[in-house]
Design an enzyme around this catalytic site. Structure first.
Site, PDB file in Angstrom:
ATOM      1  N   GLU A  49       0.826  -1.163   0.074  1.00  0.00           N
ATOM      2  CA  GLU A  49       0.118   0.228   0.067  1.00  0.00           C
ATOM      3  C   GLU A  49       0.834   1.093  -0.236  1.00  0.00           C
ATOM      4  O   GLU A  49       1.792   1.350   0.796  1.00  0.00           O
ATOM      5  CB  GLU A  49      -0.711  -0.015   1.171  1.00  0.00           C
ATOM      6  CG  GLU A  49      -1.865  -0.991   1.196  1.00  0.00           C
ATOM      7  CD  GLU A  49      -2.553  -1.140   2.401  1.00  0.00           C
ATOM      8  OE1 GLU A  49      -2.170  -0.054   3.527  1.00  0.00           O
ATOM      9  OE2 GLU A  49      -3.404  -2.094   2.603  1.00  0.00           O
ATOM     10  N   ASP A  60      -5.340   9.312  10.903  1.00  0.00           N
ATOM     11  CA  ASP A  60      -4.019   8.785  11.250  1.00  0.00           C
ATOM     12  C   ASP A  60      -3.485   9.376  12.290  1.00  0.00           C
ATOM     13  O   ASP A  60      -3.664  10.552  12.801  1.00  0.00           O
ATOM     14  CB  ASP A  60      -3.106   9.289   9.898  1.00  0.00           C
ATOM     15  CG  ASP A  60      -3.754   8.519   8.661  1.00  0.00           C
ATOM     16  OD1 ASP A  60      -3.679   7.227   8.565  1.00  0.00           O
ATOM     17  OD2 ASP A  60      -3.915   9.495   7.754  1.00  0.00           O
TER      18      ASP A  60
END
EC number: 4.2.1.20
Length: 705
Positions: A49, A60
């Protein structure tokens, strides 16, 4: 797409688990990305990824946030990422690569072109963290046409109906988030023990492989996830970033490869997996509008093309809970009775005041001020804070978080939390803490359950405070309500805030009718996120004879970049979970804004304002810092009323409009807040502006710094 499927087929034949590794493109340096991709493959990564950096990620953790910030400083954008994939392919990268990130950079690039160019560069698919289901169907179809995979995400909180829908659009594998919260991992924290149950629940609806992410940092954790029945294990980039940090100059690829070998067990004897989750025969579904019904909203989620829920999967259930609670509340007469019972606390209704001296100065229409500045805590923010506190109590939340710019919403939130005995955390950009230091003291003076957390990321202003509040909420959903201060954010927040602020316009309509027997000809309000403005405008939207005027922060002028004129100078995009007008660069990154008023210093705006602009129902203009100061001075010296710097923008434009109208017309300006909070800032700024404004206050009155 086929390459991804082949990986899982081969692993299944070997009774092994696929190793999926994540890294942010352009970290730590632009030239490191290709060697790192090759090192991931050499270390045993079966699928990679590659993170597309975004300026304002809301799901995040701090490590990935930092990697995003560094990558953007290295001038990493979407075309650069595609170029890195091409180069890596030329140098021998064979592992499938998924592009992972937030939707706005792709939207700015052009969705169709982004998909086509990714396929040509050698990418194999996409993971879009914040793409809503109704758009995921069309996006997935476009990807499939280019032989690219679209990988949906499922969280522990995802409902069965939503799992059913998301499973129907999965073509290569499903990305399973094993724990709630932001991204990140730890060698010392156990992976979610409910993982086997989560995987079993998903497998009732699909036969595609399941790759589990979050919390995996060590080989033992990798094995635990594999034994739980996962077909793939995602090692998130926070651990890889830490490996990169530990590397010396020129050692980054080797450190990454070594870490990946350690986690994947590459080169070690093959291991027999423990029996995994029981396999079921899944129901087969085709992605269409019918299967998407499981994720429909119960309140209108969009205003034209604007609005929606562009959020990580882990937030969806909490937003649905909030939406249902709000719908139930606004249909319950007892709820509104409780809201109205607090009007004596908040000092409603606020007065409608004829500013005679200002009217005389303008020489035109009557100028009326809606005195929201006289509310308890000094602004309109108390209206929303009280309403949302009652909502939070209705759904059993005990901890309240909020963002604040000028400090008005922070004070209002902390005040009502003190009244109701709830824990309160206020996020405030470090620059705004500097500008509004007294507000911070006032919040913390309210008691041990209220405190301010300065935010030092980004521009250190309101935008960054929203980011941190969102991350807090993702991590603490079970106990925490995010009391959003403006008409921004994912649905249902813009609707909730509007519903608690529309009392402003309702009162204006009734009050002016009582004294003038008519509707106002113009209503004016300042616009940052837009809560006081939508509260002022909403009741007048059907009244076509009433002109609606929103005044944005023009900063140092809209010919440059130091402004916050989102509706006047921005473009449609996605920020903080909502599609609206935003200030962004060509790559879809959010740009830093500027306003003399902290409360207007925001690069987005409420989606209902975006719709009002595009539909032509409301006009949006700009007022510079200089003119806002002139408006501040004018009201202060003509009426003896000190306005907030935010409201001063509306005062300046309102007087300007009044001058152009005949004397039998009426203009109402929302005086959204009082200026006590800004007096110290003005005293510091005035020496710089004194000659230009011809405003010379005694030097003895201005504190020296």
């Amino acid at each position: 797409m086929e390459a991804i499927k082949k990986v899982f087929e081969q692993k299944k034949a070997q009774d092994a688990t696929a190793f999926v590794a994540f890294v942010t493109a352009g970290y730590p340096k632009k030239e490191d990305t290709v060697p790192v991709l090759l090192a991931l493959q050499a270390g045993g990564a079966d699928i990679i990824e590659l993170g597309i950096p975004f300026s304002d990620p809301i799901a995040d953790g701090p490590v990935i946030q930092e990697a995003n910030t560094v990558a953007l400083k290295n001038d990493i954008d979407y075309p650069t990422v595609l170029g890195q994939i091409r180069e890596a392919r030329q140098q021998g990268l064979t592992a499938p690569v998924l592009l992972m990130g937030y939707y706005n950079p792709m939207l700015a690039y052009g969705e169709d072109k982004a998909i086509q160019d990714a396929a040509e560069a050698g990418a194999n698919g996409f993971i879009m963290v914040d793409l809503p289901p109704e758009e995921a169907i069309a996006f997935r179809q476009k990807c499939a046409a280019s032989n690219l995979s679209y990988v949906p995400l499922i969280a522990p909180s995802t409902t069965l109906k939503r799992i059913q829908f998301l499973a129907s659009i999965a073509d290569s594998f499903i990305y399973v988030v094993s724990k709630m919260g932001t991204t990140g991992s730890s060698a010392n924290v156990a992976v979610n023990e409910e993982l086997p149950t989560i995987l079993s629940r998903i497998r009732e609806y699909t036969h595609v492989p399941l790759a589990v992410e979050f919390g995996v940092a060590t080989r033992d954790q990798f094995n635990y996830v594999a034994d739980a029945g996962a077909d793939g294990v995602v090692v998130i980039g926070s651990r890889i970033v830490n490996a990169i940090k530990a590397a010396g100059e020129g050692q980054v690829p080797q450190f990454v490869e070594n870490y990946c070998r350690e986690v994947s067990g590459k080169g070690e004897p093959s291991r027999v997996r423990s029996p995994g989750a029981a396999q079921r025969t899944p129901s087969q579904l085709t992605p269409n509008a019918e299967t998407a019904k499981g994720v429909e909203n119960i309140l209108p989620a969009r205003f034209g093309q604007f609005g929606g829920q562009y959020v990580p999967e882990s937030l969806v259930d909490a937003l649905a809970e909030l939406e249902e609670a709000h719908k139930s509340a606004i249909e319950d007469p007892a709820f509104w009775e409780e809201v109205r019972s607090l009007y004596t606390y908040s000092n409603r209704p606020s007065n409608l005041y004829l500013a005679e001296n200002l009217t005389k100065e303008a020489g035109g229409a009557n100028i009326w001020l809606k005195r929201e500045d006289l509310n308890h805590t000094g602004s309109h923010k108390i209206n929303n804070a009280l309403g949302q506190i009652l909502l939070a109590k209705r759904i059993g939340k005990t901890r309240i978080i909020a963002e604040t710019g000028a400090g008005q919403h922070g004070v209002a939130t902390a005040t009502v939390c003190a009244k109701f005995g709830l824990e309160c955390v206020i996020y405030m950009g470090a620059e705004d803490v500097r500008r509004q230091a007294l507000k911070l003291f006032r919040i913390e003076m309210l008691g041990g359950k209220a405190w301010v957390i300065p935010v030092h990321s980004g521009s250190c202003t309101l935008k960054d405070a929203v980011n941190e509040a969102m991350r807090d909420w993702v991590t603490n959903l079970s106990t925490t309500h995010y009391l959003v201060g403006s008409a921004i954010g994912p649905h249902p927040f813009p609707t909730i805030v509007r519903d608690f602020q529309k009392v402003i316009g309702e009162e204006i309509k009734a009050q002016l009718k009582e004294v003038r027997g008519k509707l106002p000809d113009v209503v004016v309000a300042c616009v940052g996120g837009g809560s006081n403005a939508i509260g002022t405008f909403y009741d007048f939207i059907p009244d076509k004879s009433v002109r609606l005027v929103g005044v944005e922060a023009g900063g140092e002028g809209i010919d440059g970049h130091k402004h916050s004129a989102t509706l006047s100078m921005g473009q449609p995009g996605v920020l903080h979970g909502v599609r609206t007008y935003i200030l962004q660069d060509k790559a879809g990154q959010i740009i830093e804004t500027h306003s003399i008023s902290a409360g207007l210093d925001y690069p987005g705006v409420g989606p209902e304002h975006a719709w009002l602009k595009d539909s032509g129902r409301a006009d949006y203009v700009v007022c510079t810092d200089e003119d806002a100061l002139r408006g501040f001075r004018m009201l202060t010296q003509k009426e003896g009323i000190i306005p907030a710097l935010e409201s001063s923008h509306a005062i300046w434009e309102g007087v300007k409009i009044a001058k152009s109208l005949p004397k039998d017309k009426d203009i109402v300006i929302c005086l959204s807040g009082r200026g006590d909070k800004d007096v110290e800032q003005i005293s510091e700024l005035l020496p710089k502006w004194a000659d230009k404004l011809d405003w010379h206050v005694s030097s003895n009155a201005i504190p020296s710094k």
